[in-house]
Design a protein around this motif. Structure first.
Motif, PDB file in Angstrom:
ATOM      1  N   VAL A 162      15.043  -3.416  -2.613  1.00  0.00           N
ATOM      2  CA  VAL A 162      14.534  -3.023  -1.308  1.00  0.00           C
ATOM      3  C   VAL A 162      15.315  -1.956  -0.635  1.00  0.00           C
ATOM      4  N   THR A 163      16.573  -2.203  -0.913  1.00  0.00           N
ATOM      5  CA  THR A 163      17.486  -0.971  -0.125  1.00  0.00           C
ATOM      6  C   THR A 163      17.370   0.220  -0.785  1.00  0.00           C
ATOM      7  N   LEU A 164      17.437   0.307  -1.957  1.00  0.00           N
ATOM      8  CA  LEU A 164      16.965   1.397  -2.837  1.00  0.00           C
ATOM      9  C   LEU A 164      15.869   2.100  -2.711  1.00  0.00           C
ATOM     10  N   TYR A 165      14.852   1.284  -2.779  1.00  0.00           N
ATOM     11  CA  TYR A 165      13.384   1.830  -2.040  1.00  0.00           C
ATOM     12  C   TYR A 165      13.530   2.302  -0.768  1.00  0.00           C
ATOM     13  N   VAL A 166      13.933   1.810   0.146  1.00  0.00           N
ATOM     14  CA  VAL A 166      13.988   2.291   1.573  1.00  0.00           C
ATOM     15  C   VAL A 166      14.551   3.717   1.553  1.00  0.00           C
ATOM     16  N   TYR A 167      15.750   3.744   0.929  1.00  0.00           N
ATOM     17  CA  TYR A 167      16.582   5.193   1.235  1.00  0.00           C
ATOM     18  C   TYR A 167      15.982   5.855   0.035  1.00  0.00           C
ATOM     19  N   GLY A 168      15.266   5.613  -0.956  1.00  0.00           N
ATOM     20  CA  GLY A 168      14.536   6.376  -1.729  1.00  0.00           C
ATOM     21  C   GLY A 168      13.273   6.954  -1.071  1.00  0.00           C
ATOM     22  N   MET A 169      12.675   6.206  -0.311  1.00  0.00           N
ATOM     23  CA  MET A 169      11.550   6.794   0.587  1.00  0.00           C
ATOM     24  C   MET A 169      11.995   7.792   1.657  1.00  0.00           C
ATOM     25  N   ALA A 170      13.106   7.256   2.393  1.00  0.00           N
ATOM     26  CA  ALA A 170      13.749   8.372   3.065  1.00  0.00           C
ATOM     27  C   ALA A 170      14.200   9.614   2.617  1.00  0.00           C
ATOM     28  N   GLY A 171      14.786   9.453   1.437  1.00  0.00           N
ATOM     29  CA  GLY A 171      15.246  10.619   0.821  1.00  0.00           C
ATOM     30  C   GLY A 171      14.058  11.462   0.406  1.00  0.00           C
ATOM     31  N   LEU A 173      11.415  11.680   2.225  1.00  0.00           N
ATOM     32  CA  LEU A 173      10.893  12.139   3.276  1.00  0.00           C
ATOM     33  C   LEU A 173      11.752  13.518   3.514  1.00  0.00           C
ATOM     34  N   ILE A 174      12.944  13.442   3.617  1.00  0.00           N
ATOM     35  CA  ILE A 174      13.965  14.207   3.853  1.00  0.00           C
ATOM     36  C   ILE A 174      14.254  15.713   3.101  1.00  0.00           C
ATOM     37  N   PHE A 175      14.362  15.328   1.801  1.00  0.00           N
ATOM     38  CA  PHE A 175      14.650  16.354   0.819  1.00  0.00           C
ATOM     39  C   PHE A 175      13.425  16.715  -0.162  1.00  0.00           C
ATOM     40  N   GLY A 176      12.379  16.040  -0.055  1.00  0.00           N
ATOM     41  CA  GLY A 176      11.291  16.199  -1.064  1.00  0.00           C
ATOM     42  C   GLY A 176      10.669  17.560  -1.254  1.00  0.00           C
ATOM     43  N   TYR A 179      14.584  19.940  -2.341  1.00  0.00           N
ATOM     44  CA  TYR A 179      15.107  19.420  -3.469  1.00  0.00           C
ATOM     45  C   TYR A 179      14.095  18.741  -4.405  1.00  0.00           C
ATOM     46  N   PRO A 180      13.108  19.422  -4.897  1.00  0.00           N
ATOM     47  CA  PRO A 180      11.935  18.552  -5.687  1.00  0.00           C
ATOM     48  C   PRO A 180      12.690  18.170  -6.987  1.00  0.00           C
ATOM     49  N   GLU A 181      13.669  18.534  -7.435  1.00  0.00           N
ATOM     50  CA  GLU A 181      14.215  17.897  -8.784  1.00  0.00           C
ATOM     51  C   GLU A 181      14.900  16.720  -8.490  1.00  0.00           C
ATOM     52  N   GLU A 182      15.643  16.375  -7.295  1.00  0.00           N
ATOM     53  CA  GLU A 182      16.232  15.372  -7.025  1.00  0.00           C
ATOM     54  C   GLU A 182      15.449  14.281  -6.259  1.00  0.00           C
ATOM     55  N   TYR A 183      14.514  14.660  -5.242  1.00  0.00           N
ATOM     56  CA  TYR A 183      13.755  13.815  -4.511  1.00  0.00           C
ATOM     57  C   TYR A 183      12.101  14.270  -4.393  1.00  0.00           C
ATOM     58  N   GLY A 184      11.713  14.867  -5.318  1.00  0.00           N
ATOM     59  CA  GLY A 184      10.313  15.443  -5.511  1.00  0.00           C
ATOM     60  C   GLY A 184       9.200  14.135  -5.294  1.00  0.00           C
ATOM     61  N   GLU A 207      26.783  18.250  -0.207  1.00  0.00           N
ATOM     62  CA  GLU A 207      27.085  19.660   0.300  1.00  0.00           C
ATOM     63  C   GLU A 207      25.511  20.164   0.224  1.00  0.00           C
ATOM     64  N   GLN A 208      24.674  19.623  -0.557  1.00  0.00           N
ATOM     65  CA  GLN A 208      23.076  20.076  -0.202  1.00  0.00           C
ATOM     66  C   GLN A 208      22.718  19.365   0.911  1.00  0.00           C
ATOM     67  N   GLY A 209      22.870  18.219   1.392  1.00  0.00           N
ATOM     68  CA  GLY A 209      22.505  17.845   2.505  1.00  0.00           C
ATOM     69  C   GLY A 209      22.943  18.504   3.870  1.00  0.00           C
ATOM     70  N   LEU A 210      24.037  19.021   3.747  1.00  0.00           N
ATOM     71  CA  LEU A 210      24.581  19.696   4.933  1.00  0.00           C
ATOM     72  C   LEU A 210      23.980  20.905   5.031  1.00  0.00           C
ATOM     73  N   ALA A 211      23.366  21.429   3.998  1.00  0.00           N
ATOM     74  CA  ALA A 211      22.675  23.003   4.174  1.00  0.00           C
ATOM     75  C   ALA A 211      21.450  22.729   4.658  1.00  0.00           C
ATOM     76  N   VAL A 212      21.126  21.471   4.645  1.00  0.00           N
ATOM     77  CA  VAL A 212      19.727  21.234   5.585  1.00  0.00           C
ATOM     78  C   VAL A 212      19.866  20.906   7.042  1.00  0.00           C
ATOM     79  N   SER A 213      20.846  19.801   7.231  1.00  0.00           N
ATOM     80  CA  SER A 213      21.261  19.371   8.547  1.00  0.00           C
ATOM     81  C   SER A 213      22.464  18.597   8.301  1.00  0.00           C
ATOM     82  N   ALA A 214      23.199  18.773   9.351  1.00  0.00           N
ATOM     83  CA  ALA A 214      24.463  17.834   9.661  1.00  0.00           C
ATOM     84  C   ALA A 214      23.884  16.579   9.735  1.00  0.00           C
TER      85      ALA A 214
END
Length: 308
Positions: A162-171, A173-176, A179-184, A207-214
């Motif tokens: 459940v925890t991984l699924y919630v964070y996977g969906m959040a990832g 939405l944020i990085f899809g 960064y489609p290779e990691e969160y497409g 580092e990839q995330g900070l390039a999007v937003s702090a």
């Protein structure tokens, strides 16, 4: 699986003492030389299995096949001795998980469907090496702990999914889109987060995330704290608790059989855990009394020295 796999001289069930061949088989099955002989036999069988992996054995191949049949015969004799050791209650042989495992891996090799050099036959032959676990109390305790931890691990896996699924969906939405290779998609997102459990990819992802937003730092920090630290510590706690219970059962296996003899409706496995806990409490009380007596004796000697 119980660690007690051989009946005592009373037949393993509190009944009359076995006589004749049953008594001889019971003494033989409980003897240390018999166990050592079986350990050596299993080790030799493992060595033969390893030699069979080499190609172009030539004449040695026929020798190894004869050795395999010799191992089969000796393992059958061993199982027969262990069954006969139970005397008039051979059904008690099946009360112990290790006995059932030994019987299955020994008898399965003779199934008509298993012949030639099939993959399933090789798996069953390799499984015979696992019988070494029953002869080592430490390994037996670990296996029993893993077996007892399965219900708790099941609950942990449900929470982790459940925890991984919630964070996977959040990832996703944020990085899809970025960064489609990691969160497409959800599959890639879950795979990325699963690899992140090792923390090896954490610096690159941050580092990839900070390039999007702090604010993405909150995403990764919370994920690490919840999954890597909290959930894994819960898993460790479940296994450690099962290890302690398995250790208690191993220590008290001679105090009670593995089935409900006292008729109180409570499995004797639980009785044995309770007995072990009470023994630990008694040890703590005795240790405290010894400490107080030692302090009292030292105080008395000091007062006598002052008076003198």
């Amino acid at each position: 699986m119980s660690g007690s796999v051989v009946p005592d001289q009373r037949g393993g069930s509190g009944g009359p003492r076995p006589r004749g061949p049953a008594a001889f088989c019971a003494r033989l099955a409980r003897s240390r030389p018999f166990e050592i002989a079986i350990i050596v036999l299993i080790g030799a069988n493992a060595a033969v299995l390893g030699l069979e992996t080499y190609p172009h054995l030539g004449a040695a191949g026929s020798v190894l096949r004869w050795l395999e049949w010799a191992f089969r015969t000796m393992f059958v004799v061993e199982i027969a001795i262990r069954v006969l050791a139970y005397g008039r209650r051979p059904q008690d042989f099946f009360r112990h998980g290790w006995n059932v495992f030994d019987l299955v891996v020994t008898a399965a090799i003779f199934l008509p469907a298993l012949h030639g050099d099939s993959a399933l036959l090789r798996v069953i032959r390799v499984a015979r090496v696992l019988r070494l676990v029953r002869f080592s109390p430490g390994l037996r305790t670990i296996v029993a702990a893993l077996w007892r931890s399965l219900p708790g691990v099941g609950g942990f896996l449900a929470l982790a999914m459940v925890t991984l699924y919630v964070y996977g969906m959040a990832g996703w939405l944020i990085f899809g889109e970025i960064y489609p290779e990691e969160y497409g998609d959800i599959g890639r997102s879950l795979l990325t987060l699963f690899v992140l459990l090792s923390l090896e990819t954490l610096p690159d992802l941050i580092e990839q995330g900070l390039a999007v937003s702090a604010w993405t730092l909150v995403y990764y920090v919370s994920y690490v704290l919840i999954t890597v630290n909290l959930l894994l510590n819960i898993l460790i706690a479940v296994i450690v608790n099962s290890m302690e219970e398995a250790r208690r059962l191993e220590m008290t296996e001679g105090l009670a059989p593995d089935y409900d003899v006292d008729g109180d409706g409570v499995p004797d496995e639980l009785d044995r855990i309770a007995i072990s806990q009470r023994l630990d409490d008694l040890r703590a009380v005795v240790g405290e009394l010894e400490r107080e007596l030692r302090i009292g004796r030292e105080d008395g000697q000091r007062r006598m020295a002052d008076r003198g």
